[in-house]
Design a protein around this motif. Structure first.
Motif, short mmCIF file in Angstrom:
data_model
loop_
_atom_site.label_atom_id
_atom_site.label_comp_id
_atom_site.label_asym_id
_atom_site.label_seq_id
_atom_site.Cartn_x
_atom_site.Cartn_y
_atom_site.Cartn_z
N LEU B 130 0.81 -1.22 0.00
CA LEU B 130 0.00 0.00 0.00
C LEU B 130 0.85 1.27 0.00
O LEU B 130 0.32 2.37 -0.13
N ALA B 131 2.17 1.11 0.12
CA ALA B 131 3.05 2.29 0.06
C ALA B 131 3.81 2.33 -1.26
O ALA B 131 4.60 3.26 -1.48
N GLU B 132 3.56 1.39 -2.13
CA GLU B 132 4.30 1.34 -3.40
C GLU B 132 4.11 2.64 -4.18
O GLU B 132 3.00 3.13 -4.32
N GLY B 133 5.23 3.18 -4.67
CA GLY B 133 5.17 4.39 -5.48
C GLY B 133 5.07 5.67 -4.67
O GLY B 133 5.04 6.76 -5.23
N LYS B 134 5.00 5.55 -3.35
CA LYS B 134 4.87 6.76 -2.53
C LYS B 134 6.21 7.21 -2.00
O LYS B 134 7.12 6.40 -1.80
N GLU B 135 6.31 8.51 -1.75
CA GLU B 135 7.54 9.07 -1.18
C GLU B 135 7.72 8.56 0.24
O GLU B 135 6.76 8.52 1.02
N THR B 136 8.93 8.14 0.57
CA THR B 136 9.18 7.67 1.94
C THR B 136 10.36 8.45 2.53
O THR B 136 11.14 9.08 1.80
N ARG B 137 10.46 8.41 3.82
CA ARG B 137 11.58 9.10 4.49
C ARG B 137 11.89 8.38 5.80
O ARG B 137 10.97 7.88 6.47
N GLU B 138 13.15 8.36 6.15
CA GLU B 138 13.53 7.81 7.44
C GLU B 138 13.71 8.96 8.42
O GLU B 138 14.43 9.91 8.15
#
Lengths: 213, 223
Positions: B130-138
């Motif tokens: 469900l997070a595929e293609g979304k911007e992520t950040r640590e």
């Protein structure tokens, strides 16, 4: 082999819910845990639709149509319980305020990944609800599930094959055969039910287990 | 003079256009504006996007909008439930689009829209499909997914009591998504069991302040 039935599995897990805990019980087998928490422990149950202090099923005729749990069953509110909206409810879940979430599982991996929201059947509409929020947010996640599928395939694996709910989130797995703890070295058997041997349990597990310490 | 009361359900849903994005409050059968949904069905707008936790069940509520093929897309967290036959039928036919997201993300995206935020980073869904293609950040060693606000043209919500300024109080767990939806839509329409005099609601019991509400209508007993 000794195989516990779901109520016995729930009863075993309930022994590990400490007094004073805020707990969310998932749909299905996990909700049975509330029936077995030992007398004298005060446990507050959270429901994702906006309840803290979920009480037992109402007497017939006294149901409040708005007062339901996550499984859409009628419930009651215990003395001291309260209501809030969904955004606040998920702030409790995601924000690390719940002590324990008990979830069902399709698969758990050796490193504590959980798959419990979708299979690989593309024809069937997926549904996620609050599973992902609970799995990342609760301080401790216990999975209550049978050790193998109905067909006898292992559900505890090197890696999940179904879509993940959360990564590295599971602390313990309570199955019908044993209790396992996810450690940095992998899943360790901490309790074997009845006359089950470590080898019996290893034989129906899809990843290498560590023996009881 | 501020008076958000309207005389009928028909008047309450007047102006909703085909193609509109419509939020509908409720969870399961709790806190659902069943009468506004029925009025919307009779109103005749189609090609709707319905934004609601569930996708209806049996022959009531959202399921009737699906049955009458007034809905193009459903945005929800849990479309399957006991009796969700209309959703499942349309889904199998490929006659409906589904946008699925975790429930906390769903609620918070609407809250963000209502609160004027451009989105938020959530740990929920990180590392999943469900997070595929979304911007992520640590952030501080934890993985987060960027989620945008979720708005709508209209929100249909249900409360226990409301006054002419649009202040609303709910019954037990009937609150659920109604307050965040009230914040997130251009026009919020509230179905209430009772319209009360101004000042009659205990200010501490007002869970949706009237500033978020545009129309208030009393139930007519049509469903």
């Amino acid at each position: 082999m000794t195989r516990l039935e779901p109520p016995q599995m729930a009863e075993r897990l309930a022994q590990d819910i400490p007094d004073g805990s805020y707990v969310n019980l998932g749909i299905g087998m996990p909700v049975m845990v509330a029936n077995y928490v030992p007398e004298g422990r005060e446990v507050i149950y959270h429901s994702e639709n906006g309840i803290l202090g979920v009480g037992p099923t109402p007497e017939p005729g006294t149901e409040d149509p708005d007062l339901i749990n996550a499984a859409k069953q009628y419930v009651t509110l215990i003395k001291g319980g309260c209501y809030f909206d969904t955004a606040d409810s998920f702030a409790m879940m995601r924000g690390g305020h719940l002590d324990i979430a008990v979830l069902g599982g399709f698969q758990v991996s050796a490193d504590g990944n959980l798959a419990n929201w979708a299979t690989d059947n593309e024809k069937y509409p997926p549904a996620v609800g609050g599973a992902m929020d609970l799995s990342v947010g609760a301080k401790t996640v216990y999975v209550l599930m049978r050790h193998t599928t109905k067909a006898g395939e292992p559900k505890i694996l090197d890696a999940c094959t179904y879509p993940l709910t959360g990564t590295g989130v599971v602390s313990r797995i309570y199955t019908d055969l044993a209790v396992l703890e996810i450690t940095d070295e992998g899943p360790r058997v901490v309790e074997l039910f009845g006359d089950n041997s470590f080898e019996d349990v290893q034989a129906v597990t899809g990843t290498r287990l560590l023996p009881p310490a | 003079m501020i008076d958000k009361r309207v005389a009928s359900l028909r008047e309450a849903i007047a102006g909703i256009k085909s193609g509109a994005a419509v939020m509908i409050g409720g969870f399961g059968s709790s806190g659902i504006p069943f009468e506004l949904i029925e009025a919307l069905r009779l109103h005749g707008a189609d090609d709707l996007t319905v934004i609601s936790n569930n996708a209806g069940s049996h022959e009531i509520g959202i399921a009737t909008l699906l049955r009458d093929r007034l809905v193009r897309k459903v945005v929800c967290t849990y479309p399957r439930s006991q009796g969700s036959v209309w959703f499942e039928k349309l889904y199998e036919e490929g006659a409906i689009e589904l946008e699925l997201m975790p429930q906390g993300t769903f609620a918070e995206r609407m809250r963000a829209a209502g609160a004027g935020l451009g989105g938020f980073f959530t740990p929920t869904g990180y590392g999943t499909k469900l997070a595929e293609g979304k911007e992520t950040r640590e952030i501080d060693g934890v993985g987060y997914v960027l989620e945008p606000p979720l708005k709508a043209d209209v929100a249909l919500i249900k409360a226990h009591k409301g006054d002419k300024w649009g202040n609303l109080a709910y019954n037990t767990a009937g609150r659920n998504f109604n307050p965040v939806m009230a914040m997130a839509a251009d026009m919020t329409i509230a179905e209430v069991e009772h319209i009360v005099e101004l000042g009659e609601l205990d200010p501490e019991s007002v869970a949706t302040p009237g500033i978020f509400v545009d129309r208030v209508v009393a139930q007519e007993g049509i469903v």
